[in-house]
Design an enzyme around this catalytic site. Structure first.
Site, PDB file in Angstrom:
ATOM      1  N   LYS A   1       0.863  -1.211  -0.017  1.00  0.00           N
ATOM      2  CA  LYS A   1       0.013   0.031  -0.099  1.00  0.00           C
ATOM      3  C   LYS A   1       0.867   1.286  -0.158  1.00  0.00           C
ATOM      4  CE  LYS A   1      -3.950  -2.188   0.905  1.00  0.00           C
ATOM      5  NZ  LYS A   1      -3.755  -3.699   1.106  1.00  0.00           N
TER       6      LYS A   1
HETATM    7  C1  PLP Z   1      -4.311  -4.734   0.606  1.00  0.00           C
HETATM    8  C2  PLP Z   1      -3.723  -5.917   0.431  1.00  0.00           C
HETATM    9  C3  PLP Z   1      -4.210  -6.891  -0.587  1.00  0.00           C
HETATM   10  C4  PLP Z   1      -5.075  -6.861  -1.431  1.00  0.00           C
HETATM   11  O1  PLP Z   1      -5.131  -5.864  -2.144  1.00  0.00           O
HETATM   12  P1  PLP Z   1      -6.221  -5.283  -2.901  1.00  0.00           P
HETATM   13  O2  PLP Z   1      -5.932  -4.117  -3.764  1.00  0.00           O
HETATM   14  O3  PLP Z   1      -7.069  -4.884  -2.195  1.00  0.00           O
HETATM   15  O4  PLP Z   1      -7.097  -6.376  -3.843  1.00  0.00           O
HETATM   16  C5  PLP Z   1      -3.003  -8.094  -0.473  1.00  0.00           C
HETATM   17  N1  PLP Z   1      -2.068  -8.479   0.188  1.00  0.00           N
HETATM   18  C6  PLP Z   1      -1.847  -7.311   1.354  1.00  0.00           C
HETATM   19  C7  PLP Z   1      -0.585  -7.538   2.050  1.00  0.00           C
HETATM   20  C8  PLP Z   1      -2.596  -6.208   1.358  1.00  0.00           C
HETATM   21  O5  PLP Z   1      -2.019  -5.223   2.321  1.00  0.00           O
END
Ligand code: PLP
Length: 502
Positions: free
Chosen positions: A115
């Site tokens: 993120k």
């Molecule tokens: C947010 C997240 C996901 C999922 O990603 P999306 O964009 O919501 O599909 C997968 N793995 C981790 C570690 C995350 O923080």
């Protein structure tokens, strides 16, 4: 380039407006009116470039109301060596039996999850967007988090002038380390509140607050406006397109990709469908992609959808060891459907059905497109743990629970389709240390200590891998936030924590 609502194509705005606003008033999401194209020559040119240069090139194709200097300064400030030691998108090649996997490690940033790739950039894009639309309001960033977004958004927005940030997380739905990361957050403009419910409750609550005219009027009277740092915000999505293209350029550079148009598979551990949607947009731009492989945990609503064309959220909700994917309403799927159908009427109707009955079925043409673009699979917690252990024992590679789901599903794909030839990029989305408990259990078989930091030390000792600095630093930080509320009280909390109830 203009952006339109998925639920009404007549509503169009600039990218600055879309980023500042977060979500459209009609509840739809902003999507580009058309996808800009990259030629092979563009890829050839980018292969020699740095990550920052690649990001500038790709973002400038979407953010046409930003100047080159503005984009340059945003990107330059986001992806520094200090914030991303060793580089923002690092590729690790693993060769296990017939499988060649390129793990795209996107978690070398300040909060150790992918993120950060978007949320280190979004505050810069947002403050510039607010200036462009001539808003002198304070932007209140309202976040619903399944764990990683909350911390990454707090870290991105802390002490950013002209912004406040308010994060809601499901009280029993995040890992101990994720919770600690959020509750110890520093900064003058931040607040964190637990929800007595799951992620979908938090996300639904946040979406309602956004579109509630009473709350918005109260905020307006206090010189504030809502914006979003969730993956419904266009400013989250665009930075994620960059790393898939960048990874491909890296494979060209190392000679793994050795002829024009050679295809790769991309596997993504998926929750809200933001990360895999970015990979889809990269493919639409012209990146040579064979299959987009959508990996889910036991909350496998997307696996069923991509296999049958029926989206049905009426099912048991599981709390898993990959909590950032514990989601039954994947918001960004709406954007994919918008792109595939080119119909605001269809999408609006399906979303109406989803909210009324929890279910909808797409038409045959859309289903055919889904089948040709995607392959979908899922695995449960036992398979996830077994995958972590196997990768560690055979490859000496330690991965987190979310990444392990993706590796497992990629292997299912290869076994079912026989495709072991196509080089495969696997999005590695978090540091194993964010989920130390589950990772330690998988590798060692037991966890002797009850204390979160002892577990982390134990994982490091057992595997000989270093503890990421941002996680080690948490130990000495005091807990700053103690609020919690029922989903129905989120309105009140939002007003109270922003000071708009006075
Ligand atoms: C947010 C997240 C996901 C999922 O990603 P999306 O964009 O919501 O599909 C997968 N793995 C981790 C570690 C995350 O923080």
């Amino acid at each position: 380039m203009q952006y339109q609502s998925t639920r009404d194509f007549h509503k169009t705005v600039s990218s600055a407006q879309a980023i500042a606003q977060g979500i459209c008033e009609d509840g739809g999401l902003f999507v580009p009116q058309s996808i800009p194209k990259l030629s092979w020559q563009d890829l050839e040119q980018m292969r020699k470039c740095t990550y920052v240069e690649r990001a500038e090139k790709i973002l400038s194709m979407f953010l046409t109301d930003f100047t080159a200097e503005e984009i340059h300064s945003c990107v330059q400030d986001a992806y520094t060596e200090e914030k991303f030691p060793g580089g923002p998108a690092q590729l690790s090649m693993l060769q296990e039996g017939p499988y060649t996997m390129y793990l795209l490690e996107l978690w070398h940033g300040p909060t150790c999850a992918f993120k950060d790739m978007a949320l280190q950039l979004l505050p810069h894009l947002l403050t510039k967007s607010l200036k462009k639309i001539q808003s002198d309001k304070t932007a209140v960033i309202l976040v619903a988090t399944s764990g990683d977004t909350g911390k990454a958004a707090l870290e991105g927005f802390k002490n950013v002038l002209g912004t406040k940030i308010l994060v809601f997380y499901p009280q029993d739905g995040v890992s101990p380390m994720q919770k600690r990361q959020m509750l110890t957050q520093e900064g003058e403009n931040v607040a964190v509140c637990a929800i007595e419910g799951n992620f979908d409750d938090a996300q639904t609550g946040v979406k309602k607050i956004f579109t509630d005219s009473k709350v918005c009027t109260a905020l307006d009277a206090h010189g504030m406006m809502f914006s979003s740092a969730n993956s419904i915000n266009l400013g989250r999505l665009l930075p994620q397109i960059v790393y898939y293209i960048s990874a491909y350029c890296d494979l060209m550079e190392t000679g793994e990709i050795d002829y024009e148009g050679e295809k790769v598979n991309i596997t993504v551990p998926t929750g809200n469908f933001g990360n895999i949607l970015a990979a889809y947009y990269a493919k639409q731009m012209g990146l040579p992609v064979n299959k987009l492989i959508c990996a889910s945990n036991s909350n496998n609503v997307l696996t069923d959808f991509l296999r049958t064309g029926v989206y049905n959220r009426n099912r048991a909700f599981y709390t898993t060891i990959s909590p950032s994917m514990d989601i039954l309403i994947s918001s960004n799927l709406e954007r994919l459907l918008s792109s595939l159908t080119a119909s605001d009427v269809k999408v609006k109707d399906w979303m109406r059905q989803l909210s009324a009955s929890g279910e909808y079925r797409v038409d045959d043409d859309t289903m055919a497109q889904l089948k040709s673009l995607f392959w979908a699979g899922c695995c449960d917690d036992n398979q996830t743990s077994a995958e972590i252990k196997e990768l560690y024992q055979t490859e000496n590679y330690l991965c987190d629970t979310h990444t392990a789901v993706a590796v497992n599903v990629y292997k299912q794909y290869a076994a079912v389709t026989g495709d072991t030839e196509t080089p495969t990029i696997i999005a590695s989305t978090a540091s194993p240390y964010k989920f130390a408990d589950s990772v330690l259990n998988a590798v060692v078989g037991s966890v002797s200590s009850a204390d979160d930091f002892e577990k982390i030390a134990e994982l490091s000792t057992a595997t000989g891998t270093p503890i990421p600095a941002p996680i080690a630093a948490l130990q000495n930080k005091p807990i700053r936030f103690h609020d919690s509320c029922a989903p129905a009280e989120m309105f009140k909390k939002a007003l109270e924590l922003t000071g708009a109830d006075a």
